[in-house]
Design a protein around this motif. Sequence first.
Motif, mmCIF file in Angstrom:
data_model
loop_
_atom_site.group_PDB
_atom_site.id
_atom_site.type_symbol
_atom_site.label_atom_id
_atom_site.label_comp_id
_atom_site.label_asym_id
_atom_site.label_seq_id
_atom_site.Cartn_x
_atom_site.Cartn_y
_atom_site.Cartn_z
ATOM 1 N N CYS A 1 31.070 28.273 44.474
ATOM 2 C CA CYS A 1 32.514 27.994 44.432
ATOM 3 C C CYS A 1 32.942 27.385 43.097
ATOM 4 C CB CYS A 1 32.886 27.060 45.568
ATOM 5 S SG CYS A 1 34.602 26.544 45.550
ATOM 6 N N ILE A 2 33.990 27.943 42.516
ATOM 7 C CA ILE A 2 34.503 27.408 41.249
ATOM 8 C C ILE A 2 35.836 26.676 41.451
ATOM 9 C CG2 ILE A 2 33.284 29.142 39.882
ATOM 10 C CD1 ILE A 2 35.949 30.607 39.486
ATOM 11 N N ARG A 3 36.143 26.363 42.709
ATOM 12 C CA ARG A 3 37.302 25.510 43.027
ATOM 13 C C ARG A 3 38.620 26.068 42.480
ATOM 14 N NH1 ARG A 3 33.378 23.780 45.441
ATOM 15 N NH2 ARG A 3 32.733 21.593 45.625
ATOM 16 N N CYS A 4 38.833 27.347 42.701
ATOM 17 C CA CYS A 4 40.059 27.947 42.182
ATOM 18 C C CYS A 4 41.214 27.850 43.168
ATOM 19 C CB CYS A 4 39.809 29.406 41.830
ATOM 20 S SG CYS A 4 39.621 30.450 43.295
ATOM 21 N N GLY A 5 40.897 27.682 44.452
ATOM 22 C CA GLY A 5 41.949 27.560 45.456
ATOM 23 C C GLY A 5 42.486 28.883 45.986
ATOM 24 N N CYS B 1 41.216 30.984 47.978
ATOM 25 C CA CYS B 1 40.968 31.198 49.404
ATOM 26 C C CYS B 1 42.033 30.506 50.253
ATOM 27 C CB CYS B 1 39.565 30.766 49.804
ATOM 28 S SG CYS B 1 39.147 29.069 49.379
ATOM 29 N N MET C 1 37.406 27.331 52.136
ATOM 30 C CA MET C 1 36.242 26.665 51.518
ATOM 31 C C MET C 1 36.018 25.287 52.140
ATOM 32 S SD MET C 1 37.585 24.209 49.221
ATOM 33 C CE MET C 1 36.810 24.109 47.633
ATOM 34 N N CYS D 1 38.268 35.675 46.768
ATOM 35 C CA CYS D 1 37.315 34.756 46.116
ATOM 36 C C CYS D 1 36.715 35.385 44.856
ATOM 37 C CB CYS D 1 36.201 34.352 47.072
ATOM 38 S SG CYS D 1 34.982 33.281 46.275
ATOM 39 N N PRO D 2 36.896 34.743 43.705
ATOM 40 C CA PRO D 2 36.437 35.339 42.444
ATOM 41 C C PRO D 2 34.920 35.396 42.302
ATOM 42 C CG PRO D 2 37.249 33.118 42.081
ATOM 43 C CD PRO D 2 37.589 33.460 43.492
ATOM 44 N N VAL D 3 34.202 34.586 43.090
ATOM 45 C CA VAL D 3 32.742 34.634 42.982
ATOM 46 C C VAL D 3 32.122 35.220 44.245
ATOM 47 C CG1 VAL D 3 32.394 32.917 41.176
ATOM 48 C CG2 VAL D 3 32.712 32.161 43.535
ATOM 49 N N ILE E 1 32.229 34.835 47.471
ATOM 50 C CA ILE E 1 31.612 34.079 48.567
ATOM 51 C C ILE E 1 32.089 34.700 49.880
ATOM 52 C CG2 ILE E 1 31.425 31.817 49.683
ATOM 53 C CD1 ILE E 1 32.061 30.580 46.938
ATOM 54 N N LEU F 1 33.210 34.042 52.725
ATOM 55 C CA LEU F 1 33.653 32.857 53.471
ATOM 56 C C LEU F 1 33.676 33.062 54.984
ATOM 57 C CD1 LEU F 1 36.225 32.233 50.741
ATOM 58 C CD2 LEU F 1 34.704 30.399 51.441
HETATM 59 S S1 SF4 Z 1 38.294 31.352 46.484
HETATM 60 FE FE1 SF4 Z 1 36.069 31.105 46.285
HETATM 61 S S2 SF4 Z 1 35.778 30.053 44.343
HETATM 62 FE FE2 SF4 Z 1 37.942 29.823 44.857
HETATM 63 S S3 SF4 Z 1 38.039 27.854 45.952
HETATM 64 FE FE3 SF4 Z 1 37.800 29.424 47.506
HETATM 65 S S4 SF4 Z 1 35.589 29.564 47.820
HETATM 66 FE FE4 SF4 Z 1 35.891 28.456 45.912
#
Ligand code: SF4
Lengths: 240, 470, 217
Positions: B310-314, B316, B339, B370-372, B374, B376
């Motif tokens: 997770c890169i904490r982009c928000g 999701c 997340m 989600c850019p990476v 995940i 979820l």
């Molecule tokens: S979209 Fe993915 S990377 Fe971004 S906050 Fe949610 S879990 Fe983290």
Amino acid sequence: MKVGLFVTCLVDLSRPGIGFAALKLLEGAGCEVVVPETQTCCGQPGYNSGGREIAKALARKVLAEFRDCDYVVAPSGSCSGQMKVATVHDLFQGEPDLPEFEALAAKWYELSQFLVEVLKVDAVPGKFEGTVTYHDSCSGLRELGVKMQPRYLLQMAGAKIAEMEGAERCCGFGGTFSIKLGEISTRMCENKCESIRATGAGAIVGGDLGCLLNIEGRLRRTGDKETKVLHFAQVIAGEG
Amino acid sequence: MQVQSMFFKQRASEKLGDELLQGNMRKAKGKFVDGRAKAVAEFGVWEEVRSHAAKVRDRALANLDAYLLEFEANATRRGAVVHWAETAEEACAIIVGIARANGVRKAAKSKSMVSEEVNLNEALEAAGVEVIETDLGEYILQLAHEPPSHIVAPAVHKSKEQVAELFVKAHGKPRLTEIPAMTREAREALRGHFLGADMGISGSNFVIAETGTTLTVTNEGNADMVTTLPRIHVVITGIEKVIGTLEDFATLIRLLPRSAIGQTVTNYLTLTTGLKMPDEADGPEQMHIVLVDAGRTKLVGGPMQEMLRCIRCGACMNHCPVYQNVGGHAYGWVYPGPMGSILTPVYVGLENAGDLPNAATFCHECAVACPVKIPLPELMRKLREQQFDRKLRPWPERLAIAAWAFAVKRPALYAFLSGIGARVAKWMGGREGLIHSLPGLDGWTKGRDMPAPAGRTFRELYRQRSLERR
Amino acid sequence: MGARENILARIRRAQGRPGGEPTAAERAAVREAIARHEVGPQPPFAHAPDRLAQFRKECDRLGTTHAQVASERDVPAEVARYLAANGLEPRLAGWGEFAGLDWAGAGIAFDNRPARGDDRTGLTGCFCAIAETGTVLLLSAPATPKVTALLPETHVCVVRTSRLVDTMEDSFALVRAEVGDPPRAVFFVSGPSRTADIEQTIVIGAHGPYRVHVILL
Ligand code: SF4
């Protein structure tokens, strides 16, 4: 071509007409349709409640019931997602019967995809005059890519489509979510109903009975007795 | 932050009834989602970069210990002191210790979710250090004594009228009505704090092993003040944030602002490595980097390790229809949305996280955004499986599932029961075909009717048809 | 055992590696992976045929204004024009590399020192600029203080087009080649500071500059 019809538990219990509409469409297109009598459920309610073993047991049951079919078709994106995606990507990973589930997944189709992509139908028995709006159910849309197929079929039946704002947004059904977190679910459904009302369409059409019961329940509770709530199979089979 | 997640359902209910909040959420809705969609559409190679980003995150996570030591060695070589904290309390104790040892009176902070996790502000204030949040959103919430409701836009739940009210109280100036004027007033109020703080505290979106670098990503420029002006710079971040190279950072930073708010690049990106040189005008004399575990190693190596990408982009939460309706505070801890529904149960305990793993319809919007990459929903389902195995769900629910599972595996029994069910429910639906209330299913029937079944199951009708045809 | 040892040991146990710390071979493998400096996929527009046009386009999007001058000697006149056009005071704090230009001739008071909290305009150069995102990259050093780009309300930045690269990866390669280890602050500036923290409404000018003006030469 031997096609197994997976009716789905909700259609069986609540709206058998959708099952017969699917039957009519498949038979009308020349398929030999079999409906295994022992079928019950794809197992998704168990799977999403954390009951992995229950889900696996039911998936194996479905596998056995449809083993000798060339194709399996279900009037639901959600159950199809369970059998096409969840089984092979998660439930049977590392299990000896994974190849069998891969084979099942490959021959399993959501109804609109089967009609458009495999049977390549160019005519449907149903005639629909008027405007409908289409709700994209989540699993079908995001797991299977169901988007244009039902719209194409509806237009074949003569329906005009008025797209709603946020057609791809979840209606809040989510299986047991609709009961466990009913208040949030209801609000999500109300948002959906607002979008539906704004189109002025006479009917809201979708491809998953769970979503449709949810939407119908909310429309009726809020006093709308008019707007028809239909599965696309009913419309294009002329059974709406 | 005190965990309130076990009360998710009640809190969500309050939030749904909070007209002001609902209005504020409606205003924000769409801005993030549309912005991201546009940025992704014009990017051209989104999926390729996404896959590469997942790969570079996985690469470091797969050998997390070695990457962390590489980072530590390089950061130390450049003059930083690297500290390790197993728990929230340890992290606070380390930073309070640094403050005490250096006679720190005032700390200026830029946004850090890890510091929210560990309750750093409270710990510093208890030790007599004045803490100033300098991100505009965080500053507003500090004035309001509220936690953030979003990891990127912490004050998204507040209206400008509410902010104006807070500013009148805090700044003692006439009430403002325009957002630019409010922003200027906050800038002026905070400028003195930047220049007067002895300690700057920042998070770090990633830490780079190759160079021993920490970094900040902001639009406001506050993090640059915080990391440049005070004589001591403290970085607090999670152990999972380590990446290999500057090139890995370049990949991730193409995704982060686009996913968060649809921006191609944030106004400021600053890589900070080491200390002020003797003849430099700016820069800290001491740099401390606190690497926090606080639950992260519970995810390492297990079936949910992917969550650590997770890169904490928000994105999701921006795309989550549950979040959009209840807002971040309903989730009851630092991380909201999908997340948060995974991190909270893991970090604070599944038994304290109540309904969070169930607060999703599995609509998959988050997984697509989600850019990476995940997965979820799959991770939430794994938590549901743990709840199921540990029998953490209420007994009526467990009983219902057990009964359903028993029947559904026995076709004859199932046919019999569903036949009765269809008839009884049809009768209950009456002439309109609508059931207005159903015992045990009031979650549904409180706000919706239950359309009644047709009366006979498909199975029965199909058998009849087959007989007739013969 | 301390926190460091516990954390490392927990990671190794969870990931199925024996011992309490990475082995020399594991460390070497990580260094090797790092040394490859693998570059990921980049968007097509990052390698635009006309790099300068791409840079300008991104500047426009960010709200960075820009002007082209023929040589360094023309910088003071362009600064004077820009400040006058924006109704700004003809005084600035600037990096030493520009101290030798004819500022008096352009009617500007040039303070050769790092900017302070009350300076209105700061003049900097840059290490390089990135076309993909319309970004200027500043490296901290005694002669190139970051505060000059950060504290004033207006930041004027001189960019030599010979220092324009396509991507951030290219800028890192340049840092490695010319400087080695990254200096204390590697500062990427992409337009004036902004915030959207109140009602998600974008406001230009948060804690950093309200205006960024790039002079290309
Ligand atoms: S979209 Fe993915 S990377 Fe971004 S906050 Fe949610 S879990 Fe983290």
